[in-house]
Design a protein around this motif. Structure first.
Motif, PDB file in Angstrom:
ATOM      1  N   ARG A 153      18.642  58.643  39.909  1.00  0.00           N
ATOM      2  CA  ARG A 153      17.557  58.488  40.889  1.00  0.00           C
ATOM      3  C   ARG A 153      16.389  57.710  40.283  1.00  0.00           C
ATOM      4  N   GLN A 154      16.070  58.017  39.028  1.00  0.00           N
ATOM      5  CA  GLN A 154      14.977  57.308  38.365  1.00  0.00           C
ATOM      6  C   GLN A 154      15.262  55.821  38.230  1.00  0.00           C
ATOM      7  N   ASN A 155      16.548  55.465  38.205  1.00  0.00           N
ATOM      8  CA  ASN A 155      16.931  54.055  38.096  1.00  0.00           C
ATOM      9  C   ASN A 155      17.164  53.408  39.454  1.00  0.00           C
ATOM     10  N   GLY A 156      16.763  54.090  40.515  1.00  0.00           N
ATOM     11  CA  GLY A 156      16.797  53.499  41.852  1.00  0.00           C
ATOM     12  C   GLY A 156      18.141  53.538  42.542  1.00  0.00           C
ATOM     13  N   ILE A 157      19.101  54.316  42.031  1.00  0.00           N
ATOM     14  CA  ILE A 157      20.398  54.413  42.689  1.00  0.00           C
ATOM     15  C   ILE A 157      20.248  55.250  43.953  1.00  0.00           C
ATOM     16  N   LYS A 158      20.726  54.732  45.060  1.00  0.00           N
ATOM     17  CA  LYS A 158      20.611  55.423  46.345  1.00  0.00           C
ATOM     18  C   LYS A 158      21.764  56.415  46.479  1.00  0.00           C
ATOM     19  N   ILE A 159      21.487  57.658  46.157  1.00  0.00           N
ATOM     20  CA  ILE A 159      22.508  58.702  46.128  1.00  0.00           C
ATOM     21  C   ILE A 159      22.653  59.339  47.502  1.00  0.00           C
ATOM     22  N   ARG A 160      23.891  59.424  47.964  1.00  0.00           N
ATOM     23  CA  ARG A 160      24.165  60.135  49.212  1.00  0.00           C
ATOM     24  C   ARG A 160      24.362  61.624  48.939  1.00  0.00           C
ATOM     25  N   ARG A 161      25.300  61.920  48.065  1.00  0.00           N
ATOM     26  CA  ARG A 161      25.600  63.303  47.710  1.00  0.00           C
ATOM     27  C   ARG A 161      25.826  63.396  46.205  1.00  0.00           C
ATOM     28  N   ASP A 162      25.570  64.554  45.659  1.00  0.00           N
ATOM     29  CA  ASP A 162      25.873  64.798  44.241  1.00  0.00           C
ATOM     30  C   ASP A 162      26.265  66.257  44.096  1.00  0.00           C
ATOM     31  N   ASP A 163      27.562  66.503  43.979  1.00  0.00           N
ATOM     32  CA  ASP A 163      28.097  67.853  43.862  1.00  0.00           C
ATOM     33  C   ASP A 163      28.890  67.980  42.573  1.00  0.00           C
ATOM     34  N   VAL A 164      28.660  69.075  41.852  1.00  0.00           N
ATOM     35  CA  VAL A 164      29.431  69.347  40.640  1.00  0.00           C
ATOM     36  C   VAL A 164      30.870  69.661  41.040  1.00  0.00           C
ATOM     37  N   VAL A 177      24.681  55.210  34.619  1.00  0.00           N
ATOM     38  CA  VAL A 177      23.520  55.440  35.482  1.00  0.00           C
ATOM     39  C   VAL A 177      22.306  54.619  35.055  1.00  0.00           C
ATOM     40  N   ARG A 178      22.455  53.835  33.962  1.00  0.00           N
ATOM     41  CA  ARG A 178      21.290  53.114  33.449  1.00  0.00           C
ATOM     42  C   ARG A 178      21.512  51.617  33.258  1.00  0.00           C
ATOM     43  N   GLU A 179      22.752  51.219  32.945  1.00  0.00           N
ATOM     44  CA  GLU A 179      22.991  49.836  32.537  1.00  0.00           C
ATOM     45  C   GLU A 179      23.046  48.896  33.738  1.00  0.00           C
ATOM     46  N   PRO A 180      22.148  47.913  33.815  1.00  0.00           N
ATOM     47  CA  PRO A 180      22.176  46.944  34.917  1.00  0.00           C
ATOM     48  C   PRO A 180      23.510  46.207  35.026  1.00  0.00           C
ATOM     49  N   ILE A 196      28.833  61.569  42.110  1.00  0.00           N
ATOM     50  CA  ILE A 196      27.707  60.957  42.810  1.00  0.00           C
ATOM     51  C   ILE A 196      28.267  59.945  43.793  1.00  0.00           C
ATOM     52  N   THR A 197      28.063  60.182  45.073  1.00  0.00           N
ATOM     53  CA  THR A 197      28.550  59.224  46.066  1.00  0.00           C
ATOM     54  C   THR A 197      27.408  58.300  46.474  1.00  0.00           C
ATOM     55  N   ILE A 198      27.727  57.033  46.548  1.00  0.00           N
ATOM     56  CA  ILE A 198      26.755  55.996  46.932  1.00  0.00           C
ATOM     57  C   ILE A 198      27.140  55.394  48.275  1.00  0.00           C
ATOM     58  N   ASP A 199      28.425  55.110  48.446  1.00  0.00           N
ATOM     59  CA  ASP A 199      28.955  54.591  49.708  1.00  0.00           C
ATOM     60  C   ASP A 199      29.475  55.759  50.546  1.00  0.00           C
ATOM     61  N   GLN A 248      30.809  52.326  44.217  1.00  0.00           N
ATOM     62  CA  GLN A 248      30.664  53.178  45.400  1.00  0.00           C
ATOM     63  C   GLN A 248      30.512  54.646  45.021  1.00  0.00           C
ATOM     64  N   PHE A 249      30.858  54.972  43.787  1.00  0.00           N
ATOM     65  CA  PHE A 249      30.642  56.320  43.286  1.00  0.00           C
ATOM     66  C   PHE A 249      30.517  56.279  41.771  1.00  0.00           C
ATOM     67  N   LEU A 250      29.908  57.312  41.232  1.00  0.00           N
ATOM     68  CA  LEU A 250      29.791  57.495  39.793  1.00  0.00           C
ATOM     69  C   LEU A 250      30.225  58.921  39.488  1.00  0.00           C
ATOM     70  N   TRP A 251      30.945  59.091  38.372  1.00  0.00           N
ATOM     71  CA  TRP A 251      31.386  60.441  38.008  1.00  0.00           C
ATOM     72  C   TRP A 251      31.053  60.673  36.540  1.00  0.00           C
ATOM     73  N   PRO A 252      29.769  60.931  36.249  1.00  0.00           N
ATOM     74  CA  PRO A 252      29.357  61.194  34.876  1.00  0.00           C
ATOM     75  C   PRO A 252      29.693  62.629  34.473  1.00  0.00           C
ATOM     76  N   SER A 253      29.206  63.041  33.313  1.00  0.00           N
ATOM     77  CA  SER A 253      29.594  64.336  32.759  1.00  0.00           C
ATOM     78  C   SER A 253      28.407  65.257  32.504  1.00  0.00           C
ATOM     79  N   SER A 254      27.325  65.045  33.234  1.00  0.00           N
ATOM     80  CA  SER A 254      26.159  65.906  33.093  1.00  0.00           C
ATOM     81  C   SER A 254      25.319  65.816  34.361  1.00  0.00           C
ATOM     82  N   SER A 255      24.801  66.970  34.795  1.00  0.00           N
ATOM     83  CA  SER A 255      23.953  66.987  35.990  1.00  0.00           C
ATOM     84  C   SER A 255      22.646  66.241  35.759  1.00  0.00           C
ATOM     85  N   ILE A 256      22.221  66.133  34.503  1.00  0.00           N
ATOM     86  CA  ILE A 256      20.997  65.381  34.215  1.00  0.00           C
ATOM     87  C   ILE A 256      21.152  63.929  34.628  1.00  0.00           C
TER      88      ILE A 256
END
Length: 368
Positions: free
Chosen positions: A106-117, A81-84, A296-299, A92-100
Motif C-alpha cells: 500500500r505504501q508503494n501505491g499498489i491498488k489492493i482489492r483483497r488481501d487474505d492470509v 511489493v517494492r521493486e519498480p 494480494i489481489t490487484i485484478d 494481477q496478484f502478489l503472493w508474498p510470505s508476510s502480512s507486513i
C-alpha cells in the motif's frame, strides 16, 4: 399417445428456460468456471517456497476447475511489493510470505482489492545432527515431551555476538566462529522475518524506533557475520542440503521446506535417517515468528484464485503434501508418518512482528 404441437413447443421452451437458468446458476459458481469454458490467464509473483505447491498436479486441477491458468514467476517477497522493475510488469496478484508486505504494498501505491492470509509457516532453524547434540550439551537446545527440539535463539545470538567458537557451544565437529545464516532481508521474506525476530529478542519486546536505535548495531552485527546471503529461501535451503554440515551448519527457513522435501521422496529420508552420516534436523526457536502468506489481489479476476486457494481441498493438500499450516496457523489434515514426529501440532510461543516502518529502517541498517 400423440403429443400436440402446442405441448411440444411448451416443452422445448421449458427446457430452454431450465437450461438458461442452470447456466446462469453455474456461471455464478467460481469452482465450475473451468467446466463452462470460462478461462482466465493470471499473471503474478509468488515466493519461491510456494512454487512446488502450485506445481502439484492435484492443486493445479483444482485451480483449473476455477477456469484459471496461472503464469507465476518467483520473486522475493520484499522485492515484489517494492521493486519498480517487477511492478511495472502489471501483476494481477502478489503472493508474498508476510502480512507486513501488505502494508508495504500500500505504501508503494499498489491498488489492493483483497488481501487474505491463505497459508502460514513458522520460521525455524535448519541444522544437522552433530550441531543439535552439541547444543543440547550446552543447554541451548531442549526437547519437549513430544520430542520437538526447541532452540534458545536469544542465547545463541548472544554467543554469536561474543564471537564464540563452535567448540564453545559443544559442537566439536565444526571449526571457527559460530554463525547462523538467513536470506537477504532486503529481498527475501525469511531473512526479513528473521531480522524482526532478532531485533525483538535483543530488545526484549516488540521493538519501536527507540529500540532500533539502541539495538540496531547488534542486529547489524548478526547479519554481517553471515557473509554472502541468498536472495531466495528456496535457494538457501538447496544450498543447505547440498553443502552439508561443514558449508551450512545453521540456516533460517520455513517449517514447510523440510516437510515438503521429505514427502517428495520418503524412502530417501528413511535412508538418511538410517545412515551414520550427519542428517538434517529442524529446531524451533522459542519464541519464533509466524510467516503468514497473504494473497494480494490487484485484478478482479484474481479474486477467483483466492476462492480456490481457500477451499478445504487445497488447504488439506497444502498441509499434508507441502507442510503449510492454515490461515490461523493450525494443521489442516494428517501428515504421513515420515514427518509426523517432526512437527508440533501447535506453535505456542510466537512474537508479533515490528511495525512496517520499523522493519524498513531495520532492513536498511542490516543490509548496509
Amino acid at each position: 399417445m400423440a403429443i400436440s404441437r402446442r405441448a411440444f413447443g411448451l416443452g422445448l421452451l421449458g427446457l430452454g428456460v431450465a437450461g438458461t437458468g442452470g447456466y446462469l446458476a453455474l456461471r455464478d459458481r467460481p469452482e465450475l468456471q473451468g467446466l463452462l469454458g470460462n478461462r482466465t490467464e493470471l499473471f503474478g509473483f509468488i515466493g519461491g517456497e510456494k512454487e512446488a505447491f502450485l506445481a502439484d498436479p492435484d492443486v493445479a486441477r483444482v485451480v483449473d476447475g476455477y477456469g484459471l491458468e496461472l503464469d507465476v514467476r518467483v520473486a522475493g517477497s520484499v522485492e515484489m511489493v517494492r521493486e519498480p522493475a517487477l511492478l511495472s510488469q502489471n501483476p494481477q496478484f502478489l503472493w508474498p510470505s508476510s502480512s507486513i508486505m501488505v502494508d508495504m504494498a500500500r505504501q508503494n501505491g499498489i491498488k489492493i482489492r483483497r488481501d487474505d492470509v491463505v497459508l502460514n509457516s513458522p520460521i525455524v532453524v535448519y541444522t544437522w545432527g552433530p550441531v543439535v547434540a552439541g547444543l543440547i550439551k550446552t543447554g541451548l537446545v531442549t526437547s519437549t515431551m513430544e520430542g520437538i527440539q526447541q532452540l534458545d535463539l536469544k542465547a545463541l545470538l548472544d554467543a554469536i555476538l561474543e564471537g564464540a567458537d563452535w567448540s564453545a557451544l559443544g559442537v566439536d565437529a565444526l571449526y571457527g566462529r559460530s554463525r547462523i545464516v538467513s536470506t537477504d532481508p532486503s529481498r527475501s521474506n525469511s531473512g526479513f522475518m528473521f531480522a524482526g525476530l532478532v531485533l525483538s529478542l535483543l530488545s526484549g519486546d516488540v521493538p519501536n524506533a527507540t529500540a532500533l536505535t539502541e539495538f540496531g548495531d547488534k542486529a547489524q552485527a548478526i547479519f554481517r557475520n553471515m557473509g554472502l546471503k541468498s536472495s531466495s529461501s528456496g535457494k538457501l535451503f538447496e544450498q543447505y542440503l547440498a553443502g552439508g554440515l561443514g558449508a551450512a551448519p545453521m540456516i533460517v527457513g520455513y517449517e514447510n521446506q523440510l516437510v515438503e522435501w521429505i514427502l517428495a521422496d520418503p524412502q530417501r529420508w528413511a535412508r538418511i535417517q538410517a545412515s551414520t552420516s550427519a542428517h538434517p534436523a529442524v529446531l524451533y526457536p522459542r519464541p519464533t515468528v509466524f510467516s503468514a502468506h497473504p494473497l494480494i489481489t490487484i485484478d478482479p479476476a484474481a479474486d477467483r484464485l483466492l476462492e480456490a486457494l481457500t477451499t478445504p481441498k487445497l488447504q488439506e493438500l497444502a498441509w499434508t503434501r507441502h507442510g503449510f499450516r492454515g490461515p490461523l496457523g493450525t494443521v489442516t489434515g494428517s501428515v504421513e508418518s515420515a514427518v509426523g514426529g517432526l512437527l508440533p501440532a501447535e506453535i505456542s510461543s510466537v512474537l508479533p512482528m515490528p511495525a512496517a516502518d520499523v522493519m524498513l529502517s531495520l532492513v536498511s541498517k542490516v543490509s548496509a
